[in-house]
Design an enzyme around this catalytic site. Structure first.
Site, PDB file in Angstrom:
ATOM      1  N   TYR A  52      56.548 -94.181  24.591  1.00 28.93           N
ATOM      2  CA  TYR A  52      57.007 -95.265  25.441  1.00 28.93           C
ATOM      3  C   TYR A  52      56.097 -95.344  26.635  1.00 28.93           C
ATOM      4  O   TYR A  52      55.472 -94.367  27.027  1.00 28.93           O
ATOM      5  CB  TYR A  52      58.475 -95.127  25.868  1.00 28.93           C
ATOM      6  CG  TYR A  52      58.752 -93.981  26.815  1.00 28.93           C
ATOM      7  CD1 TYR A  52      59.338 -92.821  26.352  1.00 28.93           C
ATOM      8  CD2 TYR A  52      58.438 -94.067  28.167  1.00 28.93           C
ATOM      9  CE1 TYR A  52      59.599 -91.771  27.208  1.00 28.93           C
ATOM     10  CE2 TYR A  52      58.700 -93.013  29.026  1.00 28.93           C
ATOM     11  CZ  TYR A  52      59.276 -91.868  28.542  1.00 28.93           C
ATOM     12  OH  TYR A  52      59.524 -90.827  29.388  1.00 28.93           O
ATOM     13  N   GLU A 102      78.126 -95.426  51.339  1.00 30.14           N
ATOM     14  CA  GLU A 102      78.498 -96.784  50.902  1.00 30.14           C
ATOM     15  C   GLU A 102      78.170 -97.877  51.906  1.00 30.14           C
ATOM     16  O   GLU A 102      78.180 -99.060  51.553  1.00 30.14           O
ATOM     17  CB  GLU A 102      79.973 -96.805  50.489  1.00 30.14           C
ATOM     18  CG  GLU A 102      80.179 -96.085  49.152  1.00 30.14           C
ATOM     19  CD  GLU A 102      81.626 -96.052  48.703  1.00 30.14           C
ATOM     20  OE1 GLU A 102      82.502 -95.930  49.577  1.00 30.14           O
ATOM     21  OE2 GLU A 102      81.871 -96.161  47.486  1.00 30.14           O
TER      22      GLU A 102
END
Ligand SMILES: [Zn+2]
Ligand SMILES: [Zn+2]
Length: 393
Positions: A295, A370
């Site tokens: 890949y 967050e």
């Protein structure tokens, strides 16, 4: 939209951002199996009135938001997949699926994308042009971007933007790098075929182990002798397998390795020379060598123009001292393929604790601050609107 209004809107969505992110965090899905995630994305975007296409590259979603007048099209890309890691975070929102975890922050990328879409959908009367939201599967195995591009998702796109959470940077900042910013990674495989035989009769066999050893040694001369010292390249052969018994000449050896570079010309040279040296040495030693790129994913390259643009747009919002010029990193991301199609900028939104004690990406203890959800939403909303404002037809 004024900066104060962008900040107000992003802040107003704080609870929603957190709840989307935590819901996705509880239900992580691996590459190309992001069915629940994709359904949540498409349901929300359809409710907002966007033109939504699903099932692109299996679990990818693309949605277009049209402003009140025709104009340019800006792309926001978010990756959506999780990792095969057993989560070691004790938070209430920890993964409900043992062995799968959002350990890279892609849950946050989705939450931010959906929220930017919602804010902009409410203001579509106020801008010209289009915003395309692209939710990509299978980034962690660098396999989702290519099939999406093959299905035409970049058609009509004028600029490509994307963000990634960055636990190395403190929340409240962004980090970007102009030029090659993340490494190209290729995984390679070499199959060296000789001819088996009795260990006592080498003249009747072709020794693949001896050829493989010569190949491994000689490959290490590429970086030291053929790549300029100022350029970065790494070649590591990580596996070597062959042979059956001490008195048997091995008919075949399989080698696997990783190649990391920044510049496309260095990548090409590395891959070409690996093949030439392996095939040529094999031939000299009477072996047939097969070279495969298992890949590959090119380096993430940010254009100067669009990196400057983000630097300026985000700097006005966060303060210039919160826009960090970072070094390139050896990690990889198939965002590179979208940027190759249409230039733009891919940058990090700081999600690390202010005291620098956050766990790194892909660590079982990974978690984000967050507040980064609000910052990411503000920065992307402003970048999109600034772009459309400055590039009216
Ligand atoms: Zn990752
Ligand atoms: Zn990631």
């Amino acid at each position: 939209m004024e900066i104060a209004e962008i900040k107000r809107q992003a802040e107003a969505h704080r609870d929603d951002l957190v709840s989307i992110r935590r819901d996705l965090h509880r239900h992580p899905e691996l590459a190309f199996t992001e069915n629940r995630t994709a359904t949540i994305i498409s349901d929300r975007l359809e409710k907002l009135g966007l033109e939504v296409q699903t099932g692109i590259a299996q679990t990818g979603v693309v949605a277009t938001l049209r402003g009140s007048r025709p104009g340019k099209t800006v792309l926001y890309r978010a990756d959506i997949d999780a990792l095969p890691i057993l989560e070691a975070v004790s938070a209430e929102y920890k993964s409900r699926t043992d062995g799968i975890m959002h350990a890279c922050g892609h849950d946050a990328h989705v939450a931010i994308g959906l929220t930017v879409a919602e804010i902009l959908a409410g203001r579509r009367q106020n801008f010209a042009g289009n915003v395309k939201f692209l939710f990509q599967p299978a980034e962690e195995i660098v396999s989702g971007a290519k099939p999406m591009i093959e299905q035409g998702v970049m058609k009509g796109v004028d600029v490509t933007f994307g963000i990634h959470m960055g636990n190395d940077e403190p929340v409240g900042s962004i980090a970007l790098h102009s030029g090659p910013a993340m490494a190209n990674v290729d995984s390679i495989k070499l199959i060296v075929r000789g001819k088996g035989g009795h260990g006592s009769q080498p003249e009747k066999a072709i020794d693949s182990i001896m050829a493989a050893c010569q190949i491994v040694n000689t490959l290490q001369t590429i970086v030291s002798r053929e790549v300029a010292p100022k350029d970065t390249a790494v070649l590591s052969i990580g596996t070597i397998h062959g042979g059956f018994a001490s008195n048997v000449i091995a008919p075949e050896v399989v080698l696997e390795g990783t190649v990391r570079t920044f510049l496309p010309e260095v990548r090409e040279k590395m891959l070409n020379r690996i093949e030439e040296i392996a095939v040529g040495l094999g031939k000299t030693l009477r072996c047939e060598v097969k070279f495969e790129i298992v890949y590959g994913c090119p380096a993430v390259v940010n254009s100067d123009q669009w990196t400057d643009f983000i630097r300026q747009s985000a700097g006005q919002l966060l303060g210039a001292n919160k826009v960090i010029n970072s070094d390139p990193i050896m990690g990889s991301d198939d965002m590179s393929l979208f940027l190759k199609e249409v230039p733009g900028c891919y940058f990090f939104v700081g999600s690390g604790k202010l005291d620098g004690t956050s766990f790194p990406h892909h660590h079982p203890g990974f978690d984000i601050e967050e507040d980064a959800l609000v910052v990411g939403t503000e920065v992307m909303t402003k970048a999109v609107l600034d772009y459309l404002d400055q590039h009216q037809n």
